[in-house]
Design a protein around this motif. Structure first.
Motif, PDB file in Angstrom:
ATOM      1  N   ASN A  74       0.807  -1.220   0.000  1.00 32.17           N
ATOM      2  CA  ASN A  74       0.000   0.000   0.000  1.00 32.17           C
ATOM      3  C   ASN A  74       0.844   1.276   0.000  1.00 32.17           C
ATOM      4  OD1 ASN A  74      -2.357  -1.588   0.189  1.00 32.17           O
ATOM      5  ND2 ASN A  74      -2.157  -1.692   2.418  1.00 32.17           N
ATOM      6  N   VAL A  75       2.131   1.144   0.206  1.00 33.33           N
ATOM      7  CA  VAL A  75       2.998   2.333   0.312  1.00 33.33           C
ATOM      8  C   VAL A  75       4.216   2.174  -0.592  1.00 33.33           C
ATOM      9  CG1 VAL A  75       2.253   3.086   2.599  1.00 33.33           C
ATOM     10  CG2 VAL A  75       3.990   1.314   2.406  1.00 33.33           C
ATOM     11  N   GLY A  76       3.993   1.718  -1.806  1.00 33.66           N
ATOM     12  CA  GLY A  76       5.095   1.481  -2.739  1.00 33.66           C
ATOM     13  C   GLY A  76       5.895   2.731  -3.044  1.00 33.66           C
ATOM     14  N   TYR A  77       5.210   3.848  -3.313  1.00 29.48           N
ATOM     15  CA  TYR A  77       5.919   5.083  -3.645  1.00 29.48           C
ATOM     16  C   TYR A  77       6.698   5.614  -2.440  1.00 29.48           C
ATOM     17  CZ  TYR A  77       3.351   5.236  -8.044  1.00 29.48           C
ATOM     18  OH  TYR A  77       2.850   4.948  -9.278  1.00 29.48           O
ATOM     19  N   LEU A  78       6.133   5.436  -1.248  1.00 31.18           N
ATOM     20  CA  LEU A  78       6.852   5.851  -0.045  1.00 31.18           C
ATOM     21  C   LEU A  78       8.128   5.036   0.124  1.00 31.18           C
ATOM     22  CD1 LEU A  78       6.953   7.566   2.513  1.00 31.18           C
ATOM     23  CD2 LEU A  78       5.607   5.798   3.669  1.00 31.18           C
ATOM     24  N   CYS A  79       8.054   3.737  -0.142  1.00 35.41           N
ATOM     25  CA  CYS A  79       9.244   2.880  -0.069  1.00 35.41           C
ATOM     26  C   CYS A  79      10.304   3.336  -1.070  1.00 35.41           C
ATOM     27  CB  CYS A  79       8.870   1.424  -0.342  1.00 35.41           C
ATOM     28  SG  CYS A  79       7.952   0.621   0.990  1.00 35.41           S
ATOM     29  N   ILE A  80       9.870   3.705  -2.258  1.00 36.97           N
ATOM     30  CA  ILE A  80      10.815   4.173  -3.277  1.00 36.97           C
ATOM     31  C   ILE A  80      11.492   5.460  -2.822  1.00 36.97           C
ATOM     32  CG2 ILE A  80      10.997   5.094  -5.626  1.00 36.97           C
ATOM     33  CD1 ILE A  80       8.789   3.138  -6.449  1.00 36.97           C
ATOM     34  N   ALA A  81      10.718   6.399  -2.263  1.00 40.94           N
ATOM     35  CA  ALA A  81      11.286   7.673  -1.812  1.00 40.94           C
ATOM     36  C   ALA A  81      12.260   7.462  -0.653  1.00 40.94           C
ATOM     37  CB  ALA A  81      10.159   8.621  -1.399  1.00 40.94           C
ATOM     38  N   VAL A  82      11.850   6.680   0.346  1.00 37.50           N
ATOM     39  CA  VAL A  82      12.711   6.439   1.506  1.00 37.50           C
ATOM     40  C   VAL A  82      13.959   5.666   1.089  1.00 37.50           C
ATOM     41  CG1 VAL A  82      12.879   5.239   3.721  1.00 37.50           C
ATOM     42  CG2 VAL A  82      10.814   6.534   3.162  1.00 37.50           C
ATOM     43  N   GLY A  83      13.775   4.641   0.243  1.00 32.62           N
ATOM     44  CA  GLY A  83      14.916   3.848  -0.214  1.00 32.62           C
ATOM     45  C   GLY A  83      15.925   4.684  -0.988  1.00 32.62           C
ATOM     46  N   THR A  84      15.433   5.578  -1.832  1.00 32.80           N
ATOM     47  CA  THR A  84      16.333   6.447  -2.606  1.00 32.80           C
ATOM     48  C   THR A  84      17.129   7.369  -1.694  1.00 32.80           C
ATOM     49  OG1 THR A  84      14.795   6.407  -4.489  1.00 32.80           O
ATOM     50  CG2 THR A  84      16.428   8.173  -4.436  1.00 32.80           C
ATOM     51  N   PHE A  85      16.463   7.927  -0.690  1.00 37.07           N
ATOM     52  CA  PHE A  85      17.151   8.818   0.253  1.00 37.07           C
ATOM     53  C   PHE A  85      18.223   8.064   1.033  1.00 37.07           C
ATOM     54  CE2 PHE A  85      17.493  10.657   4.516  1.00 37.07           C
ATOM     55  CZ  PHE A  85      17.932  11.931   4.190  1.00 37.07           C
ATOM     56  N   LEU A  86      17.882   6.873   1.553  1.00 34.48           N
ATOM     57  CA  LEU A  86      18.858   6.078   2.302  1.00 34.48           C
ATOM     58  C   LEU A  86      20.024   5.662   1.417  1.00 34.48           C
ATOM     59  CD1 LEU A  86      16.506   3.773   4.431  1.00 34.48           C
ATOM     60  CD2 LEU A  86      17.780   5.785   5.189  1.00 34.48           C
ATOM     61  N   LEU A  87      19.706   5.336   0.173  1.00 34.41           N
ATOM     62  CA  LEU A  87      20.754   4.944  -0.774  1.00 34.41           C
ATOM     63  C   LEU A  87      21.731   6.103  -0.998  1.00 34.41           C
ATOM     64  CD1 LEU A  87      21.019   2.220  -2.345  1.00 34.41           C
ATOM     65  CD2 LEU A  87      20.126   3.408  -4.338  1.00 34.41           C
ATOM     66  N   LEU A  88      21.192   7.294  -1.179  1.00 31.66           N
ATOM     67  CA  LEU A  88      22.037   8.472  -1.395  1.00 31.66           C
ATOM     68  C   LEU A  88      22.906   8.766  -0.175  1.00 31.66           C
ATOM     69  CD1 LEU A  88      22.848  11.034  -2.973  1.00 31.66           C
ATOM     70  CD2 LEU A  88      20.850  12.171  -1.979  1.00 31.66           C
ATOM     71  N   MET A  89      22.302   8.724   1.024  1.00 36.50           N
ATOM     72  CA  MET A  89      23.060   9.024   2.232  1.00 36.50           C
ATOM     73  C   MET A  89      24.140   7.976   2.478  1.00 36.50           C
ATOM     74  SD  MET A  89      21.872  11.842   3.126  1.00 36.50           S
ATOM     75  CE  MET A  89      22.853  11.979   4.615  1.00 36.50           C
ATOM     76  N   GLY A  90      23.807   6.707   2.262  1.00 35.07           N
ATOM     77  CA  GLY A  90      24.805   5.654   2.443  1.00 35.07           C
ATOM     78  C   GLY A  90      25.954   5.789   1.468  1.00 35.07           C
ATOM     79  N   PHE A  91      25.638   6.151   0.224  1.00 39.37           N
ATOM     80  CA  PHE A  91      26.681   6.331  -0.790  1.00 39.37           C
ATOM     81  C   PHE A  91      27.600   7.483  -0.423  1.00 39.37           C
ATOM     82  CE2 PHE A  91      28.102   8.522  -4.657  1.00 39.37           C
ATOM     83  CZ  PHE A  91      28.825   7.503  -5.260  1.00 39.37           C
ATOM     84  N   LEU A  92      27.016   8.612  -0.020  1.00 39.03           N
ATOM     85  CA  LEU A  92      27.830   9.776   0.341  1.00 39.03           C
ATOM     86  C   LEU A  92      28.737   9.458   1.532  1.00 39.03           C
ATOM     87  CD1 LEU A  92      25.252  12.699   0.042  1.00 39.03           C
ATOM     88  CD2 LEU A  92      27.189  12.243  -1.466  1.00 39.03           C
ATOM     89  N   GLY A  93      28.188   8.773   2.544  1.00 36.98           N
ATOM     90  CA  GLY A  93      28.973   8.457   3.720  1.00 36.98           C
ATOM     91  C   GLY A  93      30.096   7.482   3.434  1.00 36.98           C
ATOM     92  N   CYS A  94      29.786   6.404   2.705  1.00 33.88           N
ATOM     93  CA  CYS A  94      30.797   5.380   2.392  1.00 33.88           C
ATOM     94  C   CYS A  94      31.911   5.944   1.514  1.00 33.88           C
ATOM     95  CB  CYS A  94      30.136   4.194   1.697  1.00 33.88           C
ATOM     96  SG  CYS A  94      29.190   3.126   2.781  1.00 33.88           S
ATOM     97  N   CYS A  95      31.512   6.513   0.396  1.00 32.03           N
ATOM     98  CA  CYS A  95      32.520   7.007  -0.550  1.00 32.03           C
ATOM     99  C   CYS A  95      33.270   8.212   0.008  1.00 32.03           C
ATOM    100  CB  CYS A  95      31.862   7.371  -1.879  1.00 32.03           C
ATOM    101  SG  CYS A  95      31.278   5.945  -2.807  1.00 32.03           S
TER     102      CYS A  95
END
Length: 261
Positions: A74-95
């Motif tokens: 029921n919250v597919g778009y919310l999952c996409i938005a949250v997942g994209t944000f976490l992905l970006l933050m994890g990438f910035l922190g790791c790299c």
């Protein structure tokens, strides 16, 4: 002729080794912590895309094994938005940590700082300025009732989110069942109310068949917060501590990069 390093004080070498060790430790912790965030974001993003692209297979595969995950459909778009944000933050922190990129670390620091300031400002408004909190709740009420009357039953995503909310909180409407009066759903379903408001929650019902024990979702949410206030506060405090730690580590790495050569 003496080597230049022989002119340094004798205690400078252990001190320098200690600083290098701390720098390497912080880099590794930053990498591990943000690596977990990156993988979590990847998983949430993948689930969101899976749900929106092929929700049927998601139901068949995970429906029996993990029924609690069914709410994600029921919250597919919310999952996409949250997942994209976490992905970006994890990438910035790791790299940023492993590549010793000041630009990435600075961007990571700024985003976390903005989130932290927004959370603190929200908490201050709620705790210290009750009138402003009441204004916010009033705007939320107007928006919620508007979506119930205009979009419920018309837009699948809005309908699914409200159905999940009413099911989990065991509530009906935002204030009460009267929020559905004269709504799009009410007019197009023979003047009946959603199944979540009914004594028999398997189909829509008339006003005489409503479950009179169900309050509005605002009331039930306030009840939930009053019963679980300590848990909610503990989670919020834990998130704040993690954000402060991330701010401190990223700032230390940013300042130390270029000084360890």
């Amino acid at each position: 002729m003496l080597h230049p390093t022989s002119l340094l004080p004798p205690f400078s070498f252990p001190c320098r080794r200690w600083k290098m060790g701390c720098f390497s430790f912080l880099k590794m912790m930053m990498f591990v912590f943000n690596g977990v965030i990156f993988l979590s974001g990847l998983a949430v993003l993948g689930i969101g895309i899976w749900v929106k692209v092929d929700g049927g297979s998601f139901v068949q595969i995970l429906g029996a094994a993990a029924p609690q995950l069914m709410q994600l459909i029921n919250v597919g778009y919310l999952c996409i938005a949250v997942g994209t944000f976490l992905l970006l933050m994890g990438f910035l922190g790791c790299c940023g940590a492993m590549k010793e990129s000041k630009c990435m670390l600075l961007l990571f620091f700024v985003i976390i700082l903005i989130l932290f300031i927004a959370e603190v400002a929200g908490a201050v408004v709620v705790l210290a300025f009750s009138s402003m909190a009441d204004i916010f709740i009033e705007h939320l009420k107007n928006w919620a009732v508007k979506t119930l009357r205009e979009d419920y039953g018309r837009q699948d995503d809005v309908t699914a989110i409200w159905d999940t909310t009413m099911k989990e909180l065991k509530c009906c409407g935002f204030n009460n069942y009267k929020d559905f009066n004269s709504s799009y759903f009410y007019q197009t379903h023979s003047q009946t109310y959603p199944a979540g408001c009914c004594l028999l929650p398997k189909h829509e019902c008339l006003e005489s068949e409503l479950d009179s024990t169900k309050q509005g979702c605002l009331h039930e949410f306030q009840t939930f917060l009053s019963r679980n206030g300590r848990i909610v506060g503990g989670v919020a405090l834990g998130i704040a501590v993690l954000e402060l730690a991330a701010l401190a580590v990223s700032l230390v790495l940013y300042c130390q990069i270029g000084t360890n050569a």
